[in-house]
Design a protein around this motif. Structure first.
Motif, PDB file in Angstrom:
ATOM      1  N   VAL A 162      25.255  -5.806  -0.774  1.00 18.59           N
ATOM      2  CA  VAL A 162      24.256  -4.868  -0.260  1.00 18.59           C
ATOM      3  C   VAL A 162      24.916  -3.642   0.362  1.00 18.59           C
ATOM      4  O   VAL A 162      24.357  -2.542   0.337  1.00 18.59           O
ATOM      5  N   LEU A 163      26.128  -3.812   0.932  1.00 15.54           N
ATOM      6  CA  LEU A 163      26.844  -2.657   1.486  1.00 15.54           C
ATOM      7  C   LEU A 163      27.191  -1.667   0.388  1.00 15.54           C
ATOM      8  O   LEU A 163      26.978  -0.457   0.539  1.00 15.54           O
ATOM      9  N   LEU A 164      27.710  -2.162  -0.719  1.00 14.04           N
ATOM     10  CA  LEU A 164      28.086  -1.281  -1.821  1.00 14.04           C
ATOM     11  C   LEU A 164      26.862  -0.645  -2.464  1.00 14.04           C
ATOM     12  O   LEU A 164      26.904   0.514  -2.882  1.00 14.04           O
ATOM     13  N   GLU A 165      25.767  -1.385  -2.522  1.00 15.90           N
ATOM     14  CA  GLU A 165      24.539  -0.828  -3.102  1.00 15.90           C
ATOM     15  C   GLU A 165      23.919   0.237  -2.207  1.00 15.90           C
ATOM     16  O   GLU A 165      23.112   1.040  -2.671  1.00 15.90           O
ATOM     17  N   SER A 166      24.308   0.257  -0.925  1.00 10.28           N
ATOM     18  CA  SER A 166      23.799   1.289  -0.023  1.00 10.28           C
ATOM     19  C   SER A 166      24.583   2.593  -0.151  1.00 10.28           C
ATOM     20  O   SER A 166      24.283   3.563   0.549  1.00 10.28           O
ATOM     21  N   LEU A 167      25.595   2.597  -1.034  1.00 13.11           N
ATOM     22  CA  LEU A 167      26.424   3.785  -1.269  1.00 13.11           C
ATOM     23  C   LEU A 167      26.268   4.209  -2.736  1.00 13.11           C
ATOM     24  O   LEU A 167      27.179   4.011  -3.550  1.00 13.11           O
ATOM     25  N   PRO A 168      25.133   4.786  -3.096  1.00 12.31           N
ATOM     26  CA  PRO A 168      24.834   5.053  -4.506  1.00 12.31           C
ATOM     27  C   PRO A 168      25.713   6.103  -5.155  1.00 12.31           C
ATOM     28  O   PRO A 168      25.767   6.187  -6.377  1.00 12.31           O
ATOM     29  N   ASN A 169      26.413   6.909  -4.353  1.00 18.21           N
ATOM     30  CA  ASN A 169      27.243   7.981  -4.918  1.00 18.21           C
ATOM     31  C   ASN A 169      28.723   7.630  -5.017  1.00 18.21           C
ATOM     32  O   ASN A 169      29.550   8.506  -5.281  1.00 18.21           O
ATOM     33  N   LEU A 170      29.051   6.363  -4.813  1.00 18.41           N
ATOM     34  CA  LEU A 170      30.447   5.934  -4.900  1.00 18.41           C
ATOM     35  C   LEU A 170      31.024   6.233  -6.285  1.00 18.41           C
ATOM     36  O   LEU A 170      30.422   5.930  -7.306  1.00 18.41           O
ATOM     37  N   LYS A 171      32.203   6.826  -6.282  1.00 18.78           N
ATOM     38  CA  LYS A 171      32.921   7.078  -7.532  1.00 18.78           C
ATOM     39  C   LYS A 171      34.234   6.291  -7.589  1.00 18.78           C
ATOM     40  O   LYS A 171      34.680   5.902  -8.662  1.00 18.78           O
ATOM     41  N   VAL A 172      34.844   6.080  -6.405  1.00 24.35           N
ATOM     42  CA  VAL A 172      36.119   5.367  -6.327  1.00 24.35           C
ATOM     43  C   VAL A 172      36.028   4.352  -5.198  1.00 24.35           C
ATOM     44  O   VAL A 172      35.616   4.691  -4.079  1.00 24.35           O
ATOM     45  N   VAL A 173      36.397   3.097  -5.491  1.00 20.01           N
ATOM     46  CA  VAL A 173      36.461   2.067  -4.458  1.00 20.01           C
ATOM     47  C   VAL A 173      37.736   1.260  -4.682  1.00 20.01           C
ATOM     48  O   VAL A 173      38.037   0.844  -5.802  1.00 20.01           O
TER      49      VAL A 173
END
Length: 343
Positions: A162-173
């Motif tokens: 859910v943390l990652l889904e709250s960051l919809p503009n992520l390009k690099v992790v």
């Protein structure tokens, strides 16, 4: 006496609007260079117009909620290689224009919910090389514009989807060098990562540290059937709907210790060595193939039935047309005794 008064006033003005004694400030680049100066707190009396603040290589161990009240225009903040062990929620909330936050090489153990609230322009968050054992379900309000997130070289065993889904503009992790536990707790992370890479995202991957049979393996290459015994909620239910006390139980140090050292005992969500369907795709394929075979058999039976009916109808017609007249009139051999008896 007058000269001392003028000097004192000048120093006060410089302290109020100039640069701290240990720092170097550059008006053209709007930068304050306070690195490697032995600071234990955020220095006061920084120029309010600065946009870049370099505080790396100090001994800063805490950040107050008012630490950045005087520098509201900051865009880049470098706090790497300090002594921060925790971050107060809202510690950075005054920095509404902040775009890059570097917190690498500190002593941070965990990140609380809403630690980075109200940073609508934040794009890069680097938390690598700390001792983080737990990340929250959200970094805070207005953090959806983050495009780069690094959690490399920490002590993370899992990460909430859910943390990652709250960051919809992520390009690099970046996930490298964490003791990831490749059990049911990371199944949601596996699904998210596959989708993220399919959409063109960039990642250095997740390498399993446990259980022993998966140590050193890429999480993306762990077959789905090995997660077949995971609870249904782990695979299908959105993590946000999982009850809070269950999440706390799974992330407690006691539970983490049990998962880490209990090699001969299985945790409640560790897949059991029980045969399971390989995948939904295989199950669907099996149903389709079975249906096709059944359909072919039915068609063959129908064709046989039609052929039998047609053969029976032709035979019956033949008997009616050729054998019935013969029985009605009789043959010459049959009539001869009758005629002779009349004679």
């Amino acid at each position: 006496g007058n000269w001392h008064l003028v000097l004192s006033v000048t120093l006060l003005i410089h302290a109020a609007h100039g640069c701290p004694n240990k720092c170097l400030c550059y008006t053209a680049s709007k930068t304050a260079d306070c690195q490697n100066r032995g600071f234990t707190e955020i220095p006061a009396h920084l120029p309010p117009e600065i946009q870049i603040l370099q505080l790396q290589n100090n001994r800063i161990w805490r950040i107050n909620q008012n630490s950045f009240t005087g520098t509201p225009l900051l865009k880049i903040l470098d706090l790497s290689n300090n002594s921060l062990s925790s971050l107060a929620p809202g510690a950075f909330q005054k920095l509404r224009y902040l775009q890059v936050l570097n917190l690498t090489r500190n002593l941070i153990h965990y990140i609380e919910n809403k630690t980075f609230s109200f940073l609508p322009h934040l794009k890069e968050l680097d938390l690598s090389s700390n001792s983080i054992i737990r990340l929250p379900e959200t970094f805070g309000n207005s953090t959806g514009n983050i495009t780069l997130l690094s959690v490399k070289r920490n002590k993370l065993q899992k990460m909430e989807r859910v943390l990652l889904e709250s960051l919809p503009n992520l390009k690099v992790v970046l996930f490298k060098d964490n003791p990831w536990q490749c059990n049911c707790n990371v199944f949601g992370l596996k699904l998210w990562l596959e989708s993220f890479l399919y959409r063109g995202g960039i990642s250095d991957g997740i390498i399993c540290s446990a259980p022993g049979i998966r140590k050193g393996k890429d999480l993306l290459k762990v077959p789905y059937e090995l997660f077949g015994a995971c609870p249904l909620r782990t695979a299908l239910v959105h993590p946000a709907s999982v009850h809070h006390h269950s999440s706390e139980h799974r992330t407690s140090p006691k539970y983490a210790h049990h998962s880490e050292h209990g090699e001969h005992g299985r945790s409640s969500c560790e897949p059991k060595p029980k045969p399971r369907p390989v995948s939904l795709r295989h199950a669907i394929a099996t149903v389709v193939i079975t249906g096709v075979i059944c359909g072919i058999v039915c068609l063959m039976m129908l064709a046989a039935a039609v052929y039998g009916c047609a053969y029976a109808a032709i035979t019956a017609k033949y008997h009616r047309e050729h054998l019935a007249p013969a029985k009605q009139h009789g043959t010459p051999e049959e009539k001869e005794p009758f005629d002779s008896s009349l004679a």
